[in-house]
Design an enzyme around this catalytic site. Sequence first.
Site, short mmCIF file in Angstrom:
data_model
loop_
_atom_site.label_atom_id
_atom_site.label_comp_id
_atom_site.label_asym_id
_atom_site.label_seq_id
_atom_site.Cartn_x
_atom_site.Cartn_y
_atom_site.Cartn_z
N CYS A 1 43.61 31.33 -32.55
CA CYS A 1 42.70 32.24 -33.25
C CYS A 1 43.17 33.68 -33.11
O CYS A 1 43.11 34.46 -34.06
CB CYS A 1 41.28 32.11 -32.69
N CYS B 1 40.38 30.83 -27.68
CA CYS B 1 41.29 30.14 -28.60
C CYS B 1 42.55 30.97 -28.84
O CYS B 1 42.50 32.01 -29.53
CB CYS B 1 40.58 29.83 -29.91
#
Length: 409
Positions: free
Chosen positions: A76, A73
């Site tokens: 993230c 991700c």
Amino acid sequence: HHRSFAAAAASGAAAPPSAPPPPPPPSGGEGGGGGSQLPAVIDIDGEDQLEAVVKQAAAAGTALVFDFYADWCGPCKQLTPKLEALVNLTNGTCTLVKINVDNHPAISDQLKIQSLPTVMLMVQGRFVDSFKGVIPDDQLKAFIVKAVNTVKATQDAAAAAAAAGAQGEAGDAAGEPPMIAQDPEVLVDGAFAALDGGSGGTVAGAVALHKEAARAFSHVLAADSGAGPALKARAYAGVARCALLTTPPDVEGARTCITLARQLVGGNFTEPPEVASAEARTELMASAIEEGLFVVFHEPGAADAAEGGYTTSEAGGGADAEADKLRAAVTAAAAAGDKDAADDARRKLALRLFLAGSTAAAIDVSLEMIKKGNREKGRALCVRLMDALGANDPLTHASRRRLSNIWFV
């Protein structure tokens, strides 16, 4: 093991303990290490560890910031370093709990994590806020500030509850009988009845009874009382009212307890009417303190002076000279055609009468303001006084009818 944590977290209904423990000891270095303090950042490697972290955080008074992420991700990877930096600035008040959803799908499934990154804030075993995606830096900082402030609020509420119940504990040590274990709802109902009716309607009487009421509310807020969140919300409102009867009135403590009551409600059930009543009483007391409209009830040297509270001299058995002065000020200002001065004196008179327990007379003054002065200010004062009484009080019902009749004439 993990099922109990997941069920509570998913519902968001786990009630915080009534008297949160003191803040964790100062950290001996980066990442914690002083006693039970948690590290600043924890990578979860199993559900048993997660449950242990939640329990330890509740015991230490630490907020948990959950960061649900995945290695693939990109957003993230932008968010997590910022979270780590902000959490490290809280000096142990917050801990960042990182959960890789690919490694722990059971946790993310039970908490219904549907997008990454997802960040959730837990205080005392209860989720209180969350967001998804990467948010602007100022909003991210505000999120962590909220975490710190929520922890402080729980600690302040604990201090207020402890202060309100301290006299009861002292009584136990002096040989008074301990509180008899009974149904928590019965205790709460009885404590409010004592404050509302058993006092004879005066602050002086309420001061004499608030000691036992505070003991009852504190008993219900105990972790092992068996009380549900709705009942504990009522008890927090009760502690708020007791805080107003200490010497001096603990207005900020009362406000904190009201905040804690509303956090328990959290949209999960209808707010108990005692919460709005406690809030109205708190703000009326704050206004009265600002205006200097009270004196110490107990005479200096009285044997029970330590249990005294604030009230008007009317409750001491004599005429309330200050109220008489305010009535004269209303008359003089009205005769001079100064409506603003008359309304200011009416507002102060209503506050003075309310503190003396003469709420009906205070409402009369607010209705007079509607008829002869500023209608909006008079209505606002009347509504606040009725809120303080509570929606179910007979005087509130009667006063609402009078307000409607006057307002629409």
